[in-house]
Design an enzyme around this catalytic site. Structure first.
Site, PDB file in Angstrom:
ATOM      1  N   GLY B  11     -18.564  73.276 -17.990  1.00  0.00           N
ATOM      2  CA  GLY B  11     -19.336  72.090 -18.331  1.00  0.00           C
ATOM      3  C   GLY B  11     -20.654  72.573 -18.907  1.00  0.00           C
ATOM      4  N   CYS B  12     -21.478  71.689 -19.446  1.00  0.00           N
ATOM      5  CA  CYS B  12     -22.621  72.204 -20.173  1.00  0.00           C
ATOM      6  C   CYS B  12     -23.653  71.143 -20.489  1.00  0.00           C
ATOM      7  CB  CYS B  12     -22.193  72.788 -21.499  1.00  0.00           C
ATOM      8  SG  CYS B  12     -20.997  74.087 -21.368  1.00  0.00           S
TER       9      CYS B  12
END
Lengths: 503, 363
Positions: B11-12
């Site tokens: 995720g980011c």
């Protein structure tokens, strides 16, 4: 006991319980003459030696009095010389003939890979998608794609795609010829294809004139016997398929006995009544790959470049280079038919010993075409033992654009895989040309059952895709990380191009 | 376990700034923006791409390279020497940061292809550079070229983005365009090459999401000479965009209609001409449809594109103030550096937002 001088004992045993009310329905239903009325003893009796275990009488017995088991009698146990082997020897010793059978190879010693491949699903890092709430696309286009784009003088993209087939779901019906199956089977397939937005395939026996109206959902086949091939026929369908080979009998032609060739069948095939229709083993105008190219070109010329051309081949050992050659022959689509593909009649030894499983062939072909940078130019259809929607999804993840189903479609119509098609006495009205038997299959009801089957598979494929977080079928195609093998050797995994579960 | 040995989903957070008028933005600004989204990273990857940062060397390809050791550097430099005229080489300036550890050797080269080698190769200049980079990354152990565009550069490391900016002294760079990334991988990649942005020539991608079509896309793009060594989604998206844009000559808008193709029923609602155009792109390049959640920022010379997956399964907002455009996973990251915006909106799934330098503005 010795029957008609034969020492072969029955494979099956027909049991009749005390529930039997002597209604004699089974006599009417059995086309193999198993059941009869014993006037002397005033009771029903069965000649198990004639039974093929097609289950027709069992299903139609109004009081559930019938059941069929394997013959409980055991021959002297010997793994090397099992019962089936011995009976085949007895049969050949008695007749001197080539053993014939039908449907796909039943031998379980050759592995079936689909059940040993598992599918993936999303957890945490990526949301799965609910197909009941979100769009889920199964529409598939198959056909050739050019190498590059073109633009007009204003820079607008020009649609330079050759004609494509549009499938609402990546499942089509496999080729089964009129003659091998009844006209009602063709009618059911045609109607179902129209309702599903997919395609059925005439097989090599031509297209009955009543079915030309289903042309836009029909693939017309050109096989080595060229039966029923004429300009209107080629133009009638949505695509033309050149049949080189078939998974059940690679390297072998076809043989429809004269007994089945009468009336409309003779007319549709354009052959004389009552005379055997023999498809030669090879196309006698194709002795090499460059000849295939010419036939593809001829068909395209004859149909004014409006139809994709499919080349169907059996999965044999060197299928990858063969497919590469086909991809360069101008064909738009390659269909690969695997080892377990069905047939209306094939020599047992060929069916059970020639060719390779579709899973391995498909994986090898897809990878080879990628290695040669031409995979995106041509489409691949896989067939030969696609038994359910998971098999279809796995085939697509291995690299197929679409699958085609023959055996599963016939089962939807009532087939119980008794492998007796070659007798022409199909009790389910499928592989027969006898008037009363044919009537057993109502084409409208058959079409509904085919529709139900494929529609159900489509919904299951949507669930499978949604679980993986994929909402369009092209994102599944060739997506081999979606697959893991279980219990496979490293070599098998390498050929399939997948990892082992846990990796 | 090194990036590329296993596939690591993550995720980011992403952020971007683009000055249409070519105004020079200090690297500190993009750092301040991405730092707001600290919670979206886990300290296992951060990075930046800046455009217009090397005006004095803008004619030359700026190669940023990680080396595991001096042997890798010597081998790589021998190779570079044979393929390029090296105009300038130096270590990339860094400062010690307690949260950034295990740094590789980080070098920068400004290069131009040797004319006779280029003409012998029968390739155009960009393809020559791309093939050289792919070869270096594939064949020299312990060497990884992570940036190779003109007048742009990628700075990335294992760490939180704000620490990465401090480490690379980002405040010493100014450019008209910046992207940033904070990574949240699900296990320890422990290798700097796996951080974003991922770049090829002047195309750079920062990406938030996990693409479910990964292996279909990877196997398709690898047919065209790319090699996805890192097994990351970002890498495959970068290669697809490079292929569609530079090799097939699709426009960026057309490329967006390929990777986030509209649904067939959306296409059927478009006018005849537009419907045909979209259907053509979808059929012609079906293997490059990217499914699963993503938001990406694509930087390129003179412009930037923001794109969401077609279901919009990842957040992405776009704000504007005067001639500057701001992009981020969260609005807070934009408000931090531009509290008073002229406009702000969330682009629809699959609809690219593309910005270019104003006419007449030179990068």
């Amino acid at each position: 006991m010795i029957r008609n001088g034969s020492i072969i004992q029955p494979r099956f045993h027909v049991h009749r319980s005390t529930e039997c009310v002597n209604c004699r329905k089974c006599i009417a239903e059995c086309s193999f003459g198993v059941h009869s009325w014993d006037e002397k003893n005033k009771r029903m009796k069965a000649d198990s030696s004639k039974c093929v275990d097609c289950q027709r009488c069992v299903v139609y017995c109004p009081v559930d009095a019938l059941s069929i088991t394997r013959n409980e009698n055991i021959m002297h146990p010997n793994h090397a010389w099992c019962e089936d082997s011995l009976n085949e020897i007895y049969r050949q010793a008695e007749t001197g003939g080539v053993l014939l059978s039908s449907m796909g190879a039943p031998d379980r010693k050759v592995p079936s890979y689909f059940p040993r491949i598992l599918l993936n699903a999303s957890q945490v890092t990526n949301p799965s998608i609910d197909p009941l709430r979100e769009p889920m696309e199964t529409t598939t286009f198959i056909g050739r794609r050019p190498e590059s784009i073109e633009r007009d003088l204003n820079g607008k993209l020009i649609d330079n795609l050759p004609p494509h087939l549009e499938l609402k779901e990546p499942i089509m019906f496999a080729a089964m010829s009129y003659g091998a199956v009844s006209l009602n089977v063709h009618k059911a397939l045609a109607m179902a294809s129209e309702a599903l937005g997919t395609y059925w395939n005439t097989g090599e026996g031509g297209l009955h004139e009543d079915l030309y109206k289903y042309g836009k959902n029909t693939i017309v086949q050109v096989a080595s016997g060229r039966f029923g091939v004429h300009p209107d026929y080629l133009s009638a369908g949505a695509a033309v398929e050149i049949k080189i080979g078939q998974g059940a009998k690679p390297g072998i032609g076809g043989h429809l006995t004269g007994a089945k060739i009468h009336g409309d069948i003779a007319k549709t095939r354009m052959v004389p009544e009552g005379i055997d229709a023999i498809s030669p083993a090879p196309h006698h105008d194709i002795y090499s790959i460059e000849d295939l190219r010419q036939l593809v070109s001829m068909i395209k010329e004859a149909t004014n470049y409006t139809k994709p051309v499919i080349v169907k081949v059996a999965a044999v050992h060197n299928i990858a280079p063969i497919a590469s050659g086909i991809a360069r022959s101008g064909a738009d689509i390659i269909e690969i038919d695997g080892f377990r593909g069905g047939t209306g009649a094939a020599p047992v030894r060929i069916r059970d010993n020639v060719g390779i499983p579709i899973e391995l062939a498909l994986a090898a072909v897809d990878q080879r075409l990628r290695d040669e940078h031409i995979r995106s130019q041509i489409s691949i259809i896989a067939s030969g033992s696609i038994r359910n929607s998971a098999d279809a999804a796995k085939a697509i993840a291995l690299g197929a654009d679409a699958v085609s189903i023959g055996t599963a479609a016939l089962c939807a119509l009532g087939c119980h895989l008794c492998a007796s098609c070659q007798t022409g006495k199909c009790a389910w009205g499928i592989a027969t040309q006898e008037g009363d038997l044919m009537k057993r299959l109502d084409p409208e009801k058959g079409a509904e059952r085919l529709y139900n089957l494929v529609h159900a598979w489509k919904r299951e494929i949507e669930e499978i895709m949604g679980g993986m977080g994929i909402n369009s079928i092209e994102a599944l195609r060739g997506n081999r990380l979606a697959l893991r093998g279980v219990g496979l050797t490293q070599k098998e995994l390498d050929v399939l191009g997948i990892k082992h579960a846990g990796e | 376990m090194r990036e590329g040995e296993v596939r690591i989903p993550s995720g980011c957070a992403i952020a971007g700034i683009f000055a249409r008028d070519g105004k020079r933005i200090n690297g500190r600004t993009i750092r301040d923006s991405i730092a707001v989204m600290h919670e979206r990273s886990n300290g296992l990857g951060g990075g930046y791409a800046g455009y217009g940062i090397y005006p004095q060397y803008k004619e030359y390809y700026a190669m940023h390279i990680f080396y595991d050791d001096m042997a890798a550097r010597e081998e790589c430099e021998r190779y570079l020497d044979a393929a390029f005229d090296i105009i300038n080489l130096s270590k990339i300036p860094t400062r010690p940061n307690p949260n950034i550890t295990d740094a590789p050797l980080i070098w920068r080269y400004f290069v131009t292809p040797l004319p006779h080698r280029l003409s012998d190769s029968l390739l155009d200049e960009e393809e020559y550079v791309v093939r050289t980079v792919i070869r270096l990354n594939n064949s020299i152990k312990g060497c990884y070229v992570f940036s190779c565009g003109k007048n742009m550069g990628v700075f990335k490391a294992v760490g939180y983005p704000e620490d990465v900016a401090d480490f690379y002294r980002l405040e010493e760079y100014e450019g008209y365009s910046w992207t940033a990334h904070g990574r949240y991988p699900t296990n320890t990649p422990g290798w700097w090459g796996g951080s974003h942005p991922f770049a090829l020539l002047d195309l750079s991608v920062v990406h938030n999401g996990e693409i479910s079509s990964y292996d279909a896309n990877r196997r398709a793009v690898e047919m065209y000479g790319y090699s996805c060594n890192l097994l990351t989604d970002t890498e495959v998206i970068t290669y697809i965009l490079d292929y569609l844009k530079r090799r097939v000559h699709l426009t960026l808008e057309e490329s967006a209609s390929v990777i986030a193709a509209p649904f067939w029923n959306t296409i059927s609602l478009k006018g005849e001409e537009e419907g045909k155009r979209l259907a053509y792109l979808r059929k012609m390049f079906s293997e490059f449809l990217v499914t699963g959640p993503f938001s990406i920022l694509v930087g390129f010379g003179g412009g930037m594109m923001a794109l969401n997956d077609r279901l919009k399964l990842r957040s992405l907002v776009v704000g504007e103030k005067d001639r500057t455009v701001y992009f981020a996973s969260e609005e807070a990251a934009i408000r931090e550096i531009a509290p008073d915006l002229d406009s702000i909106f969330s682009p629809k799934g699959g609809e690219p937002v593309i910005v270019h330098l104003d006419e007449g503005v030179r990068a």
